[in-house]
Design a protein around this motif. Structure first.
Motif, mmCIF file in Angstrom:
data_model
loop_
_atom_site.group_PDB
_atom_site.id
_atom_site.type_symbol
_atom_site.label_atom_id
_atom_site.label_comp_id
_atom_site.label_asym_id
_atom_site.label_seq_id
_atom_site.Cartn_x
_atom_site.Cartn_y
_atom_site.Cartn_z
ATOM 1 N N THR A 15 0.841 -1.237 -0.087
ATOM 2 C CA THR A 15 -0.197 -0.032 0.023
ATOM 3 C C THR A 15 0.896 1.285 -0.138
ATOM 4 N N ALA A 16 1.963 1.361 0.992
ATOM 5 C CA ALA A 16 2.603 2.553 1.145
ATOM 6 C C ALA A 16 3.541 2.780 -0.270
ATOM 7 N N TYR A 17 4.024 1.503 -0.970
ATOM 8 C CA TYR A 17 4.839 1.663 -2.145
ATOM 9 C C TYR A 17 4.048 2.213 -3.284
ATOM 10 N N LEU A 18 2.907 1.818 -3.325
ATOM 11 C CA LEU A 18 1.915 2.220 -4.268
ATOM 12 C C LEU A 18 1.392 3.559 -4.365
ATOM 13 N N ALA A 19 1.108 3.815 -2.819
ATOM 14 C CA ALA A 19 0.987 5.347 -2.737
ATOM 15 C C ALA A 19 2.206 6.302 -3.305
ATOM 16 N N GLN A 20 3.097 5.806 -3.011
ATOM 17 C CA GLN A 20 4.140 6.880 -3.538
ATOM 18 C C GLN A 20 4.801 6.557 -4.975
ATOM 19 N N TYR A 21 4.692 5.342 -5.574
ATOM 20 C CA TYR A 21 5.052 5.104 -6.931
ATOM 21 C C TYR A 21 3.980 4.616 -7.695
ATOM 22 N N GLY A 22 2.607 4.744 -7.193
ATOM 23 C CA GLY A 22 1.382 4.207 -7.969
ATOM 24 C C GLY A 22 1.323 4.877 -9.268
ATOM 25 N N ALA A 23 1.896 6.308 -9.758
ATOM 26 C CA ALA A 23 1.533 6.939 -10.729
ATOM 27 C C ALA A 23 2.469 6.192 -11.931
ATOM 28 N N VAL A 24 3.341 5.801 -11.538
ATOM 29 C CA VAL A 24 4.568 4.927 -12.686
ATOM 30 C C VAL A 24 3.615 3.866 -13.188
ATOM 31 N N TYR A 25 2.700 3.062 -12.634
ATOM 32 C CA TYR A 25 1.970 1.776 -12.728
ATOM 33 C C TYR A 25 0.571 2.107 -13.379
ATOM 34 N N GLY A 26 0.251 3.416 -13.741
ATOM 35 C CA GLY A 26 -1.024 3.953 -14.336
ATOM 36 C C GLY A 26 -2.140 4.003 -13.361
ATOM 37 N N ASP A 27 -3.237 3.852 -13.765
ATOM 38 C CA ASP A 27 -4.578 4.041 -12.971
ATOM 39 C C ASP A 27 -4.916 2.812 -12.169
ATOM 40 N N LEU A 28 -4.811 2.746 -10.731
ATOM 41 C CA LEU A 28 -4.953 1.657 -9.917
ATOM 42 C C LEU A 28 -6.251 1.774 -9.378
ATOM 43 N N SER A 29 -7.248 2.443 -9.830
ATOM 44 C CA SER A 29 -8.537 2.535 -9.009
ATOM 45 C C SER A 29 -9.149 1.215 -9.446
ATOM 46 N N ASP A 30 -8.932 0.582 -10.468
ATOM 47 C CA ASP A 30 -9.491 -0.689 -10.896
ATOM 48 C C ASP A 30 -8.793 -1.782 -10.130
ATOM 49 N N PRO A 31 -9.634 -2.537 -9.151
ATOM 50 C CA PRO A 31 -9.183 -3.577 -8.145
ATOM 51 C C PRO A 31 -8.448 -4.695 -9.068
ATOM 52 N N GLU A 32 -8.799 -5.037 -10.237
ATOM 53 C CA GLU A 32 -8.091 -6.056 -11.051
ATOM 54 C C GLU A 32 -6.888 -5.702 -11.437
ATOM 55 N N ARG A 33 -6.820 -4.448 -11.965
ATOM 56 C CA ARG A 33 -5.551 -3.940 -12.400
ATOM 57 C C ARG A 33 -4.371 -3.726 -11.233
ATOM 58 N N ARG A 34 -4.923 -3.490 -10.017
ATOM 59 C CA ARG A 34 -4.292 -3.230 -8.771
ATOM 60 C C ARG A 34 -3.595 -4.602 -8.366
ATOM 61 N N ASN A 35 -4.343 -5.737 -8.235
ATOM 62 C CA ASN A 35 -4.112 -6.934 -7.957
ATOM 63 C C ASN A 35 -2.877 -7.403 -9.002
ATOM 64 N N GLU A 36 -3.183 -7.130 -10.257
ATOM 65 C CA GLU A 36 -2.222 -7.581 -11.226
ATOM 66 C C GLU A 36 -0.754 -6.917 -10.952
ATOM 67 N N VAL A 37 -0.863 -5.679 -10.729
ATOM 68 C CA VAL A 37 0.362 -5.061 -10.151
ATOM 69 C C VAL A 37 1.158 -5.350 -8.986
ATOM 70 N N ILE A 38 0.273 -5.651 -8.103
ATOM 71 C CA ILE A 38 0.648 -6.131 -6.719
ATOM 72 C C ILE A 38 1.278 -7.645 -6.910
ATOM 73 N N ARG A 39 0.671 -8.344 -7.840
ATOM 74 C CA ARG A 39 1.337 -9.834 -8.198
ATOM 75 C C ARG A 39 2.536 -9.650 -8.962
ATOM 76 N N SER A 40 2.720 -8.990 -9.683
ATOM 77 C CA SER A 40 4.017 -8.651 -10.501
ATOM 78 C C SER A 40 5.240 -8.035 -9.594
ATOM 79 N N LEU A 41 4.976 -7.266 -8.721
ATOM 80 C CA LEU A 41 5.681 -6.531 -7.494
ATOM 81 C C LEU A 41 6.339 -7.705 -6.641
ATOM 82 N N ARG A 42 5.157 -8.722 -6.154
ATOM 83 C CA ARG A 42 5.624 -9.888 -5.537
ATOM 84 C C ARG A 42 6.584 -10.795 -6.141
ATOM 85 N N ARG A 43 6.163 -11.022 -7.348
ATOM 86 C CA ARG A 43 7.454 -11.908 -8.268
ATOM 87 C C ARG A 43 8.751 -11.282 -8.385
#
Length: 118
Positions: A15-43
């Protein structure tokens, strides 16, 4: 001697990471897109951690027997005697390194029993 790690592992909160760098990953208001970004960060984090562990193992396998025995003595002291002043995550790292060193010692056919008295 067996050491037990404290505080179980839990998934990292991005959450904190995406709050700071979220703009780099585009619009994260969509929960599906947000989960996809988090999955890629975990990987990404898992792959870099695996790479770091391989490098650490490579360093341990290149150590001499004398260095391994000395490392085991140092880690044992840090785990047993410095427990009150070192934070839990540092203690867990000490336990992990202790296990890695003892595993390498056993792999080379030497036992840790001779270190018990030392």
């Amino acid at each position: 001697m067996k050491y037990v790690k404290v505080r179980p592992k839990r998934k990292r909160d991005y959450t904190a990471y995406l709050a700071q760098y979220g703009a780099v990953y585009g619009d994260l208001s969509d929960p599906e897109r947000r989960n996809e970004v988090i999955r890629s960060l975990r990987r990404r984090d898992a792959l870099s951690l695996a790479s770091a562990r391989r490098e650490l193992w490579r360093g341990v396998t290149e150590m001499s027997m004398e260095d391994i025995r000395c490392g085991i003595k140092v880690k044992r002291y840090q785990i047993e005697e410095c427990a009150g002043v070192r934070p839990w995550n540092v203690r867990n790292a000490d336990i992990g390194m202790f296990r890695m060193l003892t595993t390498e010692l056993k792999r080379r056919g030497d036992g840790i029993n001779e270190l018990e008295g030392a």
